[in-house]
Write an enzyme that holds these catalytic residues in place. Structure first.
Site, PDB file in Angstrom:
ATOM      1  N   GLU A 246      -3.270  -0.046   7.895  1.00  0.00           N
ATOM      2  CA  GLU A 246      -3.095  -0.559   6.533  1.00  0.00           C
ATOM      3  C   GLU A 246      -3.165   0.661   5.626  1.00  0.00           C
ATOM      4  O   GLU A 246      -4.234   1.200   5.386  1.00  0.00           O
ATOM      5  CB  GLU A 246      -4.190  -1.590   6.237  1.00  0.00           C
ATOM      6  CG  GLU A 246      -3.839  -2.498   5.090  1.00  0.00           C
ATOM      7  CD  GLU A 246      -4.364  -1.987   3.775  1.00  0.00           C
ATOM      8  OE1 GLU A 246      -3.665  -1.135   3.154  1.00  0.00           O
ATOM      9  OE2 GLU A 246      -5.452  -2.404   3.378  1.00  0.00           O
ATOM     10  N   CYS A 280      -5.828  -0.824  -2.611  1.00  0.00           N
ATOM     11  CA  CYS A 280      -4.536  -0.537  -1.965  1.00  0.00           C
ATOM     12  C   CYS A 280      -3.441  -1.442  -2.511  1.00  0.00           C
ATOM     13  O   CYS A 280      -2.376  -0.970  -2.876  1.00  0.00           O
ATOM     14  CB  CYS A 280      -4.656  -0.644  -0.454  1.00  0.00           C
ATOM     15  SG  CYS A 280      -5.667  -1.995   0.107  1.00  0.00           S
TER      16      CYS A 280
HETATM   17  P1  NDP Z   1      -8.021   9.108   3.947  1.00  0.00           P
HETATM   18  O1  NDP Z   1      -6.879   8.383   4.545  1.00  0.00           O
HETATM   19  O2  NDP Z   1      -8.149  10.556   4.248  1.00  0.00           O
HETATM   20  O3  NDP Z   1      -9.416   8.426   4.382  1.00  0.00           O
HETATM   21  C1  NDP Z   1      -9.554   7.141   4.959  1.00  0.00           C
HETATM   22  C2  NDP Z   1     -10.467   7.216   6.177  1.00  0.00           C
HETATM   23  O4  NDP Z   1      -9.863   8.028   7.182  1.00  0.00           O
HETATM   24  C3  NDP Z   1     -11.834   7.847   5.903  1.00  0.00           C
HETATM   25  O5  NDP Z   1     -12.806   7.218   6.692  1.00  0.00           O
HETATM   26  C4  NDP Z   1     -11.621   9.273   6.379  1.00  0.00           C
HETATM   27  O6  NDP Z   1     -12.808   9.938   6.686  1.00  0.00           O
HETATM   28  C5  NDP Z   1     -10.774   9.048   7.605  1.00  0.00           C
HETATM   29  N1  NDP Z   1     -10.016  10.204   8.072  1.00  0.00           N
HETATM   30  C6  NDP Z   1      -9.628  11.303   7.363  1.00  0.00           C
HETATM   31  N2  NDP Z   1      -8.924  12.146   8.163  1.00  0.00           N
HETATM   32  C7  NDP Z   1      -8.871  11.571   9.383  1.00  0.00           C
HETATM   33  C8  NDP Z   1      -8.275  11.948  10.621  1.00  0.00           C
HETATM   34  N3  NDP Z   1      -7.597  13.089  10.768  1.00  0.00           N
HETATM   35  N4  NDP Z   1      -8.403  11.126  11.674  1.00  0.00           N
HETATM   36  C9  NDP Z   1      -9.070   9.967  11.561  1.00  0.00           C
HETATM   37  N5  NDP Z   1      -9.663   9.568  10.425  1.00  0.00           N
HETATM   38  C10 NDP Z   1      -9.560  10.349   9.340  1.00  0.00           C
HETATM   39  O7  NDP Z   1      -7.974   8.850   2.400  1.00  0.00           O
HETATM   40  P2  NDP Z   1      -8.671   9.698   1.212  1.00  0.00           P
HETATM   41  O8  NDP Z   1     -10.078   9.289   1.114  1.00  0.00           O
HETATM   42  O9  NDP Z   1      -8.384  11.156   1.387  1.00  0.00           O
HETATM   43  O10 NDP Z   1      -7.862   9.175  -0.058  1.00  0.00           O
HETATM   44  C11 NDP Z   1      -6.606   9.739  -0.362  1.00  0.00           C
HETATM   45  C12 NDP Z   1      -5.633   8.708  -0.893  1.00  0.00           C
HETATM   46  O11 NDP Z   1      -5.464   7.671   0.075  1.00  0.00           O
HETATM   47  C13 NDP Z   1      -6.080   7.984  -2.141  1.00  0.00           C
HETATM   48  O12 NDP Z   1      -5.768   8.735  -3.277  1.00  0.00           O
HETATM   49  C14 NDP Z   1      -5.280   6.719  -2.051  1.00  0.00           C
HETATM   50  O13 NDP Z   1      -3.991   6.966  -2.536  1.00  0.00           O
HETATM   51  C15 NDP Z   1      -5.201   6.447  -0.561  1.00  0.00           C
HETATM   52  N6  NDP Z   1      -6.212   5.482  -0.101  1.00  0.00           N
HETATM   53  C16 NDP Z   1      -5.788   4.256   0.272  1.00  0.00           C
HETATM   54  C17 NDP Z   1      -6.702   3.312   0.663  1.00  0.00           C
HETATM   55  C18 NDP Z   1      -6.283   1.947   1.053  1.00  0.00           C
HETATM   56  O14 NDP Z   1      -7.063   1.012   0.873  1.00  0.00           O
HETATM   57  N7  NDP Z   1      -5.114   1.781   1.665  1.00  0.00           N
HETATM   58  C19 NDP Z   1      -8.141   3.579   0.666  1.00  0.00           C
HETATM   59  C20 NDP Z   1      -8.494   4.937   0.314  1.00  0.00           C
HETATM   60  C21 NDP Z   1      -7.538   5.827  -0.061  1.00  0.00           C
HETATM   61  P3  NDP Z   1     -13.520  10.921   5.585  1.00  0.00           P
HETATM   62  O15 NDP Z   1     -13.839  10.088   4.427  1.00  0.00           O
HETATM   63  O16 NDP Z   1     -14.714  11.384   6.319  1.00  0.00           O
HETATM   64  O17 NDP Z   1     -12.512  11.992   5.297  1.00  0.00           O
END
Ligand code: NDP
Length: 472
Positions: A246, A280
């Site tokens: 998602e 999202c």
């Molecule tokens: P990320 O996609 O980086 O983070 C989401 C989750 O993935 C966190 O638990 C993060 O861990 C983890 N993660 C990060 N890198 C990896 C990897 N290589 N392998 C596996 N898991 C990983 O989102 P961000 O927090 O950087 O947010 C950036 C943008 O994403 C926002 O500006 C927004 O546009 C979008 N976003 C969308 C969401 C939604 O609900 N669809 C929710 C949040 C963000 P950690 O936090 O430790 O890095």
């Protein structure tokens, strides 16, 4: 029942001897606690525990697992206030409005729904050509990776159906909302059998990455950004790990000329600004027909002016800060770019950059070019671009021209006309006269690069199971 202080103390105690991180309130900058930062060794140990617990968990009857899930929902409900307070302090969202208390209530509702959704064996054929039935078997260990915007509720969306279907879970929460998810898991683990639900608080780039590469994980449930989703696809490909992704969206709303602007203004507001825009499936670009454009902007601004933003624990607030500095900077950069393009600032756009919190004021940007950065990029914050159109075909083309397609909405006083238009929009959900409402029985997920797979309802249960045909 624990108080907030007791719950936080119990969670902080799990930090142990290893590496830790200070956690600050995004509204005030105050220190609220110490979170553990674990690594790949702890992840492997968690997968060991999950693997060890899985056969006995899968061997329980469906009714026994349902009873466990209902007890977990009761436990969350009993701890609702301290959980909501911790969530509010760590994530920033206010207690009131569709925020922290609402999110904890959602955890209870979605856990009960995962428990209560029937999934009987399906008889596929039963005639002279043969007999075949479909069973939904456990996959094994599910790896769950959740984000920081709705950290408790999205974790529950991943955990509850997985457990129901006889899998055990290893969950990696987002780094900036670790305490909230640790607390949620602690409360659930008071009633769940040992090893069934495991959590590893550690960085995405190490722990998250290792989780997605592990051959011992049968399925990944991920909510987060599209770039991270693509990394997960690559990392998990060698093991052919099942994925539900998602990912981000940039949801369009199309307002037709037959609306009553006053009537739709409040739904438009919450569609865009729920969780201070950090959702999202929030309305992130609004296309309004020229005939009603000025009135819609005016009515929306009136509603927005009456929605207080501030520290989450203060009762009157319904909007909070951005959760982290990186997100504040994204919103700030996009609004500055819109301003310098000549777009009209109706309200907001002027954050106090010296404050201790990450507050970005509610911002409406009108008369903006349809291809300005604030329209094309996901802002994920409280800044809505409002684009003027005069030809509905052009509005549909603009709505569909991005690579993402999570949600969308059509606003009209003619429901049939709105439904016809919905069929032309590329998105996983199209709402009519509202935006972003979710229901535990209604499948949710994205089209195009907003991901694949669906959560919730029967489809959501099937997504965390291995379909097996028994034939003959
Ligand atoms: P990320 O996609 O980086 O983070 C989401 C989750 O993935 C966190 O638990 C993060 O861990 C983890 N993660 C990060 N890198 C990896 C990897 N290589 N392998 C596996 N898991 C990983 O989102 P961000 O927090 O950087 O947010 C950036 C943008 O994403 C926002 O500006 C927004 O546009 C979008 N976003 C969308 C969401 C939604 O609900 N669809 C929710 C949040 C963000 P950690 O936090 O430790 O890095």
């Amino acid at each position: 029942m624990s108080t907030y202080e007791q719950l936080l103390a119990q969670v902080v105690a799990t930090a142990g001897e290893g590496e830790t991180r200070e956690v600050f309130d995004p509204a005030t900058g105050d220190l609220i606690g110490i979170a553990p930062v674990q690594g790949v060794a702890e992840l492997e140990a968690a997968i060991d525990r999950a693997e060890a617990a899985q056969p006995a968990w899968a061997a329980l009857s469906d009714d026994e697992r349902i009873a466990y899930l209902n007890r977990a929902a009761d436990a969350i409900e009993a701890a609702a206030e301290p959980l909501a307070e911790l969530l509010s302090r760590e994530q920033g969202k206010p207690l009131n409005g569709p925020n922290a208390r609402f999110e904890v209530g959602g955890c209870v509702a979605w856990t009960r729904a995962a428990a209560g959704t029937p999934l009987p064996v399906e008889v596929l054929i039963d005639d002279e050509s043969g007999y075949a039935e479909m069973h939904y078997r456990p996959i094994g260990v599910v790896g769950a990776i959740s984000p920081w915007n709705w950290p408790m509720m999205i974790s529950i969306w991943q955990i509850a159906p997985s457990l129901r279907m006889g899998n055990t879970v290893v969950l990696k929460p987002a780094e900036t909302t670790t305490l909230s998810v640790l607390a949620l898991v602690k409360v659930m683990n008071e009633v769940l059998p040992e090893g069934v639900l495991n959590i590893v608080p550690g960085p995405g780039r190490t722990v998250g990455d290792a989780l997605t590469r592990s051959p011992r994980i049968g399925k990944i449930m991920f909510t987060g950004s599209t770039p991270t989703g693509k990394r997960i696809i690559e990392a998990s490909a060698p093991n052919v790990t099942r994925l539900t992704l998602e990912l981000g969206g940039n949801d369009a709303g199309i307002v037709l000329p037959d609306v009553d602007p006053k009537e739709i203004a409040e739904n438009l507001f919450w569609g865009a600004f729920i969780n201070t825009g950090q959702t999202c499936a929030a309305l992130k670009r609004l296309y309004v027909h020229d005939d009603v454009y000025d009135e819609v902007v005016e009515e929306l601004a009136k509603v927005a002016a009456n929605m207080p933003m501030g520290v989450g624990l203060e009762d009157q607030n319904v909007l909070g800060p951005l959760q982290n500095k990186a997100q504040f900077d994204i919103v700030d950069r996009l609004v500055e770019s819109a301003k310098s393009s000549g777009a009209r600032v109706v309200m907001g756009g002027d954050p106090d950059r010296d404050q201790p919190g990450y507050f970005y004021p509610t911002t409406l940007i009108a008369d903006i070019d349809a291809h300005q950065d604030l329209v094309l990029e996901e802002q994920f914050g409280p800044a809505l671009p409002i684009i003027r159109y005069s030809d509905v075909d052009e509005a549909v083309k603009l709505a569909n021209e991005l690579e993402v397609g999570l949600g969308a909405s059509v606003w009209s006083s003619d429901r049939d006309k709105a439904r016809e238009l919905a069929a032309r929009i590329q998105a996983g959900t199209v709402w009519i006269n509202s935006h972003g409402g979710l229901h535990p029985m209604v499948p949710f997920g994205g089209a195009k690069q907003s991901g694949y797979g669906r959560e919730f309802g029967t489809l959501g249960l099937k997504a965390v199971a291995e379909p097996q045909v028994v034939s003959g």
